[in-house]
Design a protein around this motif. Structure first.
Motif: not given
Length: 372
Positions: A63-64, A67-71, A240-243, A248-252
């Motif tokens: 999960l990437i 800073s501040g994205a919600g992780k 990928v987390i933002d706001g 975005e999400h899937g095989p690396v």
């Protein structure tokens, strides 16, 4: 504006898992974690917004986000330190939303936590730090000692049992933290920026350890980080987390090959070939001089040395500006930049046609006024 000429890939939604059937009986049996529609607000700040994810048994999900994205909020919801405003969190099929603190204790025994700054007790030895969760759980002394010895052997610190944290390096401290997190044989290991406080060499050793533990123990790992290099090294899938949203999400390998969002492209900037700065600064959308293209291919479409075949098929038709091949999760990922005279329409069409037959994606990124 970037113009996309070809997107000749297999079904993107299927490959990226955005529409994965998390409710099918087979997948549901394998789910260690299921998040469905998780939202959390703090005052006027929407920390999480309708987050849905699954982690299957034995996989590593990265999960990437910046800073501040919600992780941090997401991980606190997973270990029960925060309750979401809406949505469902299941750990091994059990809905943990709304459980009391006492009820959560049983769930937390199934979730190990590895921290950025180790969180070791300085007044206790390595062995005592690792034994602490077992002591709290009521395990007798003989069993604790045996389990601690096994864990320290597993993380390569069998000779450090009686040392105190102050005598350890950063990497050794994190190995102690990992051993402690594994003490109760959890189903899920949460790693919260576990390598951010470490130097690059130590980071590689810790990531190798996590990968080895995943393979030996079959443990599911959620790796929270802001470093795409970490994801690339060990994760099977990436989100990928933002706001507060999963964008975005899937095989690396596929996300690396074809990032869909601007945030993901920014996070990948240091890992993928980029247009040289001197050319990027001169780019224009006005047709002139040379036209610049970026070519992407991945998986089966990138095998057999695409760039070599391209040069052999169309010798002298283009200039190679930058590029390379990465191998991620046993898949080849190719990305390179080429330039050709903007006035030579016949060559341009021939190049685009050949790349189309190779199932490559081609972006026209702009023009430069003169040959560099």
């Amino acid at each position: 504006m970037t113009q996309l000429f070809e997107v000749a890939t297999p079904d993107t939604a299927l490959l990226r898992g955005v529409t994965e059937s998390a409710h099918s009986p087979l997948r549901a049996q394998n789910n260690v974690v299921r998040l469905q529609g998780i939202s959390r607000r703090f005052g006027h700040t929407q920390a999480l917004r309708d987050v849905s994810l699954t982690l299957q048994k034995g996989e590593i999900l990265g999960l990437i986000g910046r800073s501040g994205a919600g992780k941090s909020t997401l991980i606190r919801c997973l270990n029960g330190l925060e309750q979401p405003d809406s949505g469902v969190i299941e750990i091994e099929g059990r809905n943990i939303t709304g459980l009391s603190e006492k009820q959560l204790q049983a769930v937390r025994s199934r979730v190990g936590m590895v921290f950025q700054h180790f969180n070791l007790l300085s007044a206790k030895t390595v062995a005592q730090n690792v034994a602490l969760p077992l002591k709290i759980a009521g395990m007798d002394k003989a069993q604790r000692q045996q389990r601690v010895a096994e864990l320290l052997e597993l993380v390569g610190l069998a000779d450090k049992a009686q040392h105190y944290p102050a005598a350890l390096s950063g990497g050794q401290k994190q190995r102690v933290g990992i051993a402690r997190a594994l003490a109760a044989s959890p189903a899920l290991l949460l790693c919260d920026e576990a390598t951010s406080a470490l130097d690059p060499e130590t980071t590689r050793s810790i990531l190798a350890l996590l990968k080895s533990l995943n393979q030996k123990l079959g443990i599911t790992i959620l790796l929270i980080t802001h470093e795409m290099e970490v994801i690339k090294s060990v994760a099977h899938r990436v989100a990928v987390i933002d706001g507060g949203e999963i964008i975005e999400h899937g095989p690396v390998w596929q996300v690396f090959a074809d990032p869909q969002s601007a945030v993901t492209r920014t996070l990948l900037r240091g890992l993928l070939p980029q247009l040289p700065d001197n050319l990027a600064a001169r780019l224009s959308q006005q047709k002139q001089g040379e036209v610049i293209y970026c070519v992407h291919a991945a998986g089966d479409d990138a095998q057999g040395d695409l760039l070599t075949r391209f040069a052999a098929a169309l010798p002298g038709k283009f200039r190679l500006l930058q590029g390379g091949v990465e191998h991620i999760q046993h898949y080849a990922v190719v990305r390179f930049f080429i330039a050709l005279p903007a006035s030579n329409i016949a060559d341009e069409q021939q190049i685009l046609s050949w790349l189309h037959t190779q199932q490559a994606q081609v972006e026209r990124v702009g023009y430069v006024a003169s040959h560099d």
